[in-house]
Design a protein around this motif. Sequence first.
Motif, PDB file in Angstrom:
ATOM      1  N   LEU A  13       0.847  -1.255  -0.040  1.00 29.06           N
ATOM      2  CA  LEU A  13       0.012   0.142   0.014  1.00 29.06           C
ATOM      3  C   LEU A  13       0.794   1.148  -0.047  1.00 29.06           C
ATOM      4  CD1 LEU A  13      -3.001  -0.973   2.419  1.00 29.06           C
ATOM      5  CD2 LEU A  13      -2.776  -0.915  -0.162  1.00 29.06           C
ATOM      6  N   LEU A  14       1.987   1.127   0.625  1.00 27.82           N
ATOM      7  CA  LEU A  14       2.949   2.302   0.761  1.00 27.82           C
ATOM      8  C   LEU A  14       3.729   2.427  -0.620  1.00 27.82           C
ATOM      9  CD1 LEU A  14       3.440   2.696   4.578  1.00 27.82           C
ATOM     10  CD2 LEU A  14       2.068   3.816   3.056  1.00 27.82           C
ATOM     11  N   SER A  15       3.715   1.283  -1.135  1.00 27.61           N
ATOM     12  CA  SER A  15       4.561   1.193  -2.692  1.00 27.61           C
ATOM     13  C   SER A  15       6.104   1.286  -2.188  1.00 27.61           C
ATOM     14  CB  SER A  15       4.186   2.292  -3.545  1.00 27.61           C
ATOM     15  OG  SER A  15       4.356   3.414  -3.167  1.00 27.61           O
ATOM     16  N   VAL A  46       9.180   6.119  -5.158  1.00 32.59           N
ATOM     17  CA  VAL A  46       8.427   5.949  -6.373  1.00 32.59           C
ATOM     18  C   VAL A  46       8.012   7.336  -6.948  1.00 32.59           C
ATOM     19  CG1 VAL A  46       6.130   5.033  -7.680  1.00 32.59           C
ATOM     20  CG2 VAL A  46       7.288   4.075  -5.866  1.00 32.59           C
ATOM     21  N   GLN A  52       5.562  10.950   2.018  1.00 28.24           N
ATOM     22  CA  GLN A  52       5.462   9.451   1.766  1.00 28.24           C
ATOM     23  C   GLN A  52       6.361   8.898   2.860  1.00 28.24           C
ATOM     24  OE1 GLN A  52       6.864   7.736  -1.745  1.00 28.24           O
ATOM     25  NE2 GLN A  52       5.095   7.391  -2.464  1.00 28.24           N
ATOM     26  N   ARG A  92       4.420   9.095   6.096  1.00 28.19           N
ATOM     27  CA  ARG A  92       3.735   7.994   6.298  1.00 28.19           C
ATOM     28  C   ARG A  92       4.470   6.491   6.482  1.00 28.19           C
ATOM     29  NH1 ARG A  92       0.416   8.102   1.159  1.00 28.19           N
ATOM     30  NH2 ARG A  92      -0.049  10.267   1.842  1.00 28.19           N
TER      31      ARG A  92
END
Lengths: 84, 341
Positions: B222-224, B302, B315, B318
């Motif tokens: 989900l957090l890639s 990403v 990101q 998070r």
Amino acid sequence: MVLFGLGGLLYVSVLLINAIAILSEDRFLARIGWTSSADPGFGGRDEASVKARLVNLVSSVRTLMRIPLIVINTFVIIYELILG
Amino acid sequence: MQRPNYSNPPPAHSPPLHHPVPQHVSTVPQLRSPPPPQPPSQPHSGYGYGQQHGGPGAGAGAGGGGYNNNMGPNFNNFMNDPTAQMMGQFGKTAYSAGQEYVEQNIGRFVNVSALKHYFNVSNSYVGTKLYIVLFPWWHRPWSRQQRMSNSGQDGYYLPPREDINSPDMYIPSMALVTYILLSTLLAGLRGAFHPELLGYNTTLALLVLLLELLVIKSGTFLLSISSSSQLLDLLAYSGYKFVGVIISLLASELLTHLGLGGRGGWAGWLVFLYCFGANAFFLLRSLRYVLLPDQGGQGVGVGGGAAGYTVARSQKFRRTQFLFVYSYVVQFGFMLWLSKV
């Protein structure tokens, strides 16, 4: 007691995948904006966000697991009918 | 050229007319439509083998005992060599195929050489690692050491024997087994032993490991987070909490025997909380390189490049949140579940 209670985990995962696969693209997912089809005119979407990831996951599960779920559900139903 | 043309049109009347086969095979004339068997030096294909096998078998079945007696020695001479060869070849092929199959299938699910890397431990490593797991507060360098491979520029992590920060599988697997036995033993000391408890505790421990892998895998998805770390690393890290669980189980049992607070009393809770805190701190430090791979400024995930600076920042925030939640909240739940047996 399948495999010392790991059967419960199996049932939970099968039911969860069922719940994802049963979501209707037109009636439910499109209304709350969870469709993966990007709006064509508005540039690139934020592909890395959590919501985009979730949408991607839901659509992938819906696409991929549709046929196997039929088989798995049939197996589980027959098993439950006979031995449950 | 002419004669076959003449003899071919009436094939229905030919069997009683001509005897083209040698003498010893003429005992079963109507079953011998292929040419008589060649000497065994001829290279045999699978087709020839099937034909030769089918012919005498069928002949014996149709002719009965008398024919078998007649053709006994010839039959043996003729069948022995090619059959032995074929069976030898067939057995060799089957054996190698089976070995290959096993290697492929085990190697597909469990990378054996990768597993060996995790069990490459020494006594001093195990002792130091246990100390770190239980007292992680003063341990200073947490990053794993890499070594450049001699061919390219991609480095590989050092095995646990040479790097104290490397995850291993020895401590988690031993701790898992110890946990299963210890929890059953404690139940036995309470007088509640049942053989099913072994299976139940095993299931519980494996279930916890599975759920943890699921949590961290879904979190990284989900957090890639595209980390290069393997699944076995995560499995090893999630197995270290059994050490803390074992210590807290033992301590609470001992304290109960000493009369210092009952089962579930304040002393047992204190030990449990300390073990949980130590394990959570250990995981928080160790999993940084898994969940925050953009450490040191190279590669911003990403988002990519300088354009996504704010994206990368949020990101990273998070991800840090997820790391904290994983190593404190999730671990608290699992450790509590494990130590309440």
